[in-house]
Write a protein that holds these residues in place. Structure first.
Motif, PDB file in Angstrom:
ATOM      1  N   PRO A 157      -2.717   8.084 -26.331  1.00  0.00           N
ATOM      2  CA  PRO A 157      -1.433   7.838 -25.660  1.00  0.00           C
ATOM      3  C   PRO A 157      -1.121   8.880 -24.592  1.00  0.00           C
ATOM      4  O   PRO A 157      -0.402   8.597 -23.641  1.00  0.00           O
ATOM      5  N   GLU A 158      -1.661  10.077 -24.771  1.00  0.00           N
ATOM      6  CA  GLU A 158      -1.491  11.132 -23.781  1.00  0.00           C
ATOM      7  C   GLU A 158      -2.878  11.654 -23.408  1.00  0.00           C
ATOM      8  O   GLU A 158      -3.658  12.027 -24.266  1.00  0.00           O
ATOM      9  N   GLY A 159      -3.175  11.674 -22.154  1.00  0.00           N
ATOM     10  CA  GLY A 159      -4.478  12.118 -21.698  1.00  0.00           C
ATOM     11  C   GLY A 159      -4.775  11.515 -20.343  1.00  0.00           C
ATOM     12  O   GLY A 159      -3.992  10.735 -19.792  1.00  0.00           O
ATOM     13  N   LEU A 160      -5.949  11.888 -19.808  1.00  0.00           N
ATOM     14  CA  LEU A 160      -6.312  11.417 -18.477  1.00  0.00           C
ATOM     15  C   LEU A 160      -6.414   9.905 -18.420  1.00  0.00           C
ATOM     16  O   LEU A 160      -5.945   9.269 -17.475  1.00  0.00           O
ATOM     17  N   GLY A 161      -7.041   9.301 -19.430  1.00  0.00           N
ATOM     18  CA  GLY A 161      -7.209   7.852 -19.420  1.00  0.00           C
ATOM     19  C   GLY A 161      -5.891   7.120 -19.347  1.00  0.00           C
ATOM     20  O   GLY A 161      -5.730   6.164 -18.581  1.00  0.00           O
ATOM     21  N   ALA A 162      -4.926   7.564 -20.141  1.00  0.00           N
ATOM     22  CA  ALA A 162      -3.611   6.923 -20.140  1.00  0.00           C
ATOM     23  C   ALA A 162      -2.863   7.193 -18.842  1.00  0.00           C
ATOM     24  O   ALA A 162      -2.164   6.320 -18.316  1.00  0.00           O
ATOM     25  N   ALA A 163      -3.007   8.411 -18.314  1.00  0.00           N
ATOM     26  CA  ALA A 163      -2.285   8.774 -17.094  1.00  0.00           C
ATOM     27  C   ALA A 163      -2.713   7.924 -15.913  1.00  0.00           C
ATOM     28  O   ALA A 163      -1.881   7.383 -15.175  1.00  0.00           O
ATOM     29  N   ILE A 164      -4.018   7.800 -15.720  1.00  0.00           N
ATOM     30  CA  ILE A 164      -4.481   7.056 -14.553  1.00  0.00           C
ATOM     31  C   ILE A 164      -4.347   5.551 -14.746  1.00  0.00           C
ATOM     32  O   ILE A 164      -4.288   4.797 -13.767  1.00  0.00           O
ATOM     33  N   ALA A 165      -4.279   5.110 -16.009  1.00  0.00           N
ATOM     34  CA  ALA A 165      -4.070   3.682 -16.245  1.00  0.00           C
ATOM     35  C   ALA A 165      -2.728   3.235 -15.693  1.00  0.00           C
ATOM     36  O   ALA A 165      -2.585   2.118 -15.188  1.00  0.00           O
ATOM     37  N   SER A 166      -1.744   4.121 -15.755  1.00  0.00           N
ATOM     38  CA  SER A 166      -0.419   3.784 -15.254  1.00  0.00           C
ATOM     39  C   SER A 166      -0.360   3.750 -13.729  1.00  0.00           C
ATOM     40  O   SER A 166       0.550   3.152 -13.150  1.00  0.00           O
ATOM     41  N   ALA A 167      -1.334   4.403 -13.080  1.00  0.00           N
ATOM     42  CA  ALA A 167      -1.315   4.485 -11.620  1.00  0.00           C
ATOM     43  C   ALA A 167      -2.303   3.532 -10.964  1.00  0.00           C
ATOM     44  O   ALA A 167      -2.222   3.300  -9.757  1.00  0.00           O
ATOM     45  N   ALA A 168      -3.239   3.018 -11.743  1.00  0.00           N
ATOM     46  CA  ALA A 168      -4.262   2.132 -11.162  1.00  0.00           C
ATOM     47  C   ALA A 168      -3.641   0.808 -10.744  1.00  0.00           C
ATOM     48  O   ALA A 168      -2.891   0.189 -11.509  1.00  0.00           O
ATOM     49  N   ARG A 169      -3.929   0.389  -9.527  1.00  0.00           N
ATOM     50  CA  ARG A 169      -3.400  -0.864  -9.014  1.00  0.00           C
ATOM     51  C   ARG A 169      -4.558  -1.783  -8.648  1.00  0.00           C
ATOM     52  O   ARG A 169      -5.566  -1.342  -8.081  1.00  0.00           O
ATOM     53  N   THR A 170      -4.401  -3.060  -8.963  1.00  0.00           N
ATOM     54  CA  THR A 170      -5.468  -4.029  -8.711  1.00  0.00           C
ATOM     55  C   THR A 170      -5.848  -4.057  -7.240  1.00  0.00           C
ATOM     56  O   THR A 170      -7.037  -4.133  -6.889  1.00  0.00           O
ATOM     57  N   ARG A 171      -4.854  -3.957  -6.367  1.00  0.00           N
ATOM     58  CA  ARG A 171      -5.152  -4.058  -4.930  1.00  0.00           C
ATOM     59  C   ARG A 171      -6.009  -2.892  -4.437  1.00  0.00           C
ATOM     60  O   ARG A 171      -6.783  -3.053  -3.492  1.00  0.00           O
ATOM     61  N   ASP A 172      -5.882  -1.733  -5.071  1.00  0.00           N
ATOM     62  CA  ASP A 172      -6.718  -0.599  -4.661  1.00  0.00           C
ATOM     63  C   ASP A 172      -8.177  -0.853  -5.006  1.00  0.00           C
ATOM     64  O   ASP A 172      -9.075  -0.634  -4.184  1.00  0.00           O
ATOM     65  N   GLY A 173      -8.403  -1.322  -6.235  1.00  0.00           N
ATOM     66  CA  GLY A 173      -9.773  -1.628  -6.631  1.00  0.00           C
ATOM     67  C   GLY A 173     -10.384  -2.715  -5.769  1.00  0.00           C
ATOM     68  O   GLY A 173     -11.545  -2.609  -5.346  1.00  0.00           O
ATOM     69  N   MET A 174      -9.612  -3.753  -5.504  1.00  0.00           N
ATOM     70  CA  MET A 174     -10.120  -4.847  -4.681  1.00  0.00           C
ATOM     71  C   MET A 174     -10.398  -4.374  -3.249  1.00  0.00           C
ATOM     72  O   MET A 174     -11.372  -4.787  -2.616  1.00  0.00           O
ATOM     73  N   GLY A 175      -9.536  -3.500  -2.744  1.00  0.00           N
ATOM     74  CA  GLY A 175      -9.741  -2.982  -1.390  1.00  0.00           C
ATOM     75  C   GLY A 175     -11.026  -2.184  -1.281  1.00  0.00           C
ATOM     76  O   GLY A 175     -11.799  -2.356  -0.317  1.00  0.00           O
ATOM     77  N   TRP A 176     -11.272  -1.332  -2.267  1.00  0.00           N
ATOM     78  CA  TRP A 176     -12.517  -0.559  -2.231  1.00  0.00           C
ATOM     79  C   TRP A 176     -13.737  -1.450  -2.429  1.00  0.00           C
ATOM     80  O   TRP A 176     -14.806  -1.188  -1.845  1.00  0.00           O
ATOM     81  N   LEU A 177     -13.602  -2.506  -3.209  1.00  0.00           N
ATOM     82  CA  LEU A 177     -14.726  -3.437  -3.372  1.00  0.00           C
ATOM     83  C   LEU A 177     -15.029  -4.167  -2.068  1.00  0.00           C
ATOM     84  O   LEU A 177     -16.201  -4.445  -1.760  1.00  0.00           O
TER      85      LEU A 177
END
Length: 237
Positions: A157-177
């Protein structure tokens, strides 16, 4: 620019200016990880290409040392922690997380890191003269965390994985792809990047059950090696 500096400071050991950050900057910096990958790739390519002028093995060794040095072995540490966790957990989630959080390296970590370094060394010998590949590979691999953060459940619940999960946006991933798809015009073997990223996500879900900072690091390392292999096979064929 502020978040790019945060991303460079986290993913590399390069000196960065001290800046005032805002809440969420660290997590949101994930959107710029591929840009940091380009910077890493430029440094690795420069050292490997220069060394290859003497001998391909010298180029491979130089590239590997540069790769480890500029990243501070950050992702190798994650790979080792995941290997230790899986080796000692015996299917128990609590045991897996406890071992992964242990700062000491066990035999599974030593073997995994050793094999990873050996694999990169041999593959760099084959591709050290291709500077474009060495620039592209670290960048392509760092698209992975943007997608894994959305696909996989954070294990803590607390850690890097949880922190970046809240900031990850689908459009960013799609843009880089989409940018990656453009890169495939020059480097066709980069088409393997989305497959490797998706494959690691499937493996992490099946074997680990979700994502942590260590899992992200392990994924980056394995995708990098997979892309090195794809490049080597492409040129061999």
């Amino acid at each position: 620019m502020r978040r790019l500096i945060v991303a460079i400071g986290f993913l590399t050991r390069l000196p960065v200016p001290r800046i005032a950050t805002q809440d969420g900057d660290f997590a949101a910096a994930i959107r710029l990880y591929p840009l940091v990958g380009l910077l890493i790739g430029v440094m690795v390519a420069a050292v490997a290409w220069t060394g290859s002028l003497v001998d391909p093995w010298v180029g491979a060794l130089g590239g590997l040392v540069a790769w480890v040095a500029v990243t501070g072995a950050l992702h190798l540490d994650g790979l080792g922690d995941v290997a230790d966790g899986l080796g000692a957990a015996h299917g128990r989630r609590e045991r897996l997380l406890a071992v992964m959080s242990d700062p000491h390296a066990g035999s599974f970590a030593v073997v995994a890191i050793g094999l990873q370094l050996l694999a990169k060394f041999v593959l760099l010998h084959l591709i050290a003269g291709d500077w474009r590949a060495l620039v592209a590979i670290p960048a392509a691999a760092r698209i992975g965390p943007l997608l894994w953060a959305g696909w996989l459940v954070p294990l803590k619940p607390e850690g890097l994985g949880a922190a970046i999960a809240s900031a990850a946006r689908t459009r960013d991933g799609m843009g880089w792809l989409l940018i990656l798809a453009g890169g495939c015009v020059l480097l066709p073997w980069l088409v393997m990047a989305p497959l490797l990223i998706a494959g690691f996500a499937w493996w992490a879900k099946a074997k680990v059950g979700g994502v942590t900072g260590d899992v992200h690091g392990a994924g980056i390392e394995l995708v990098e090696t997979g892309l090195c292999l794809a490049c080597a096979v492409y040129w061999a064929v």
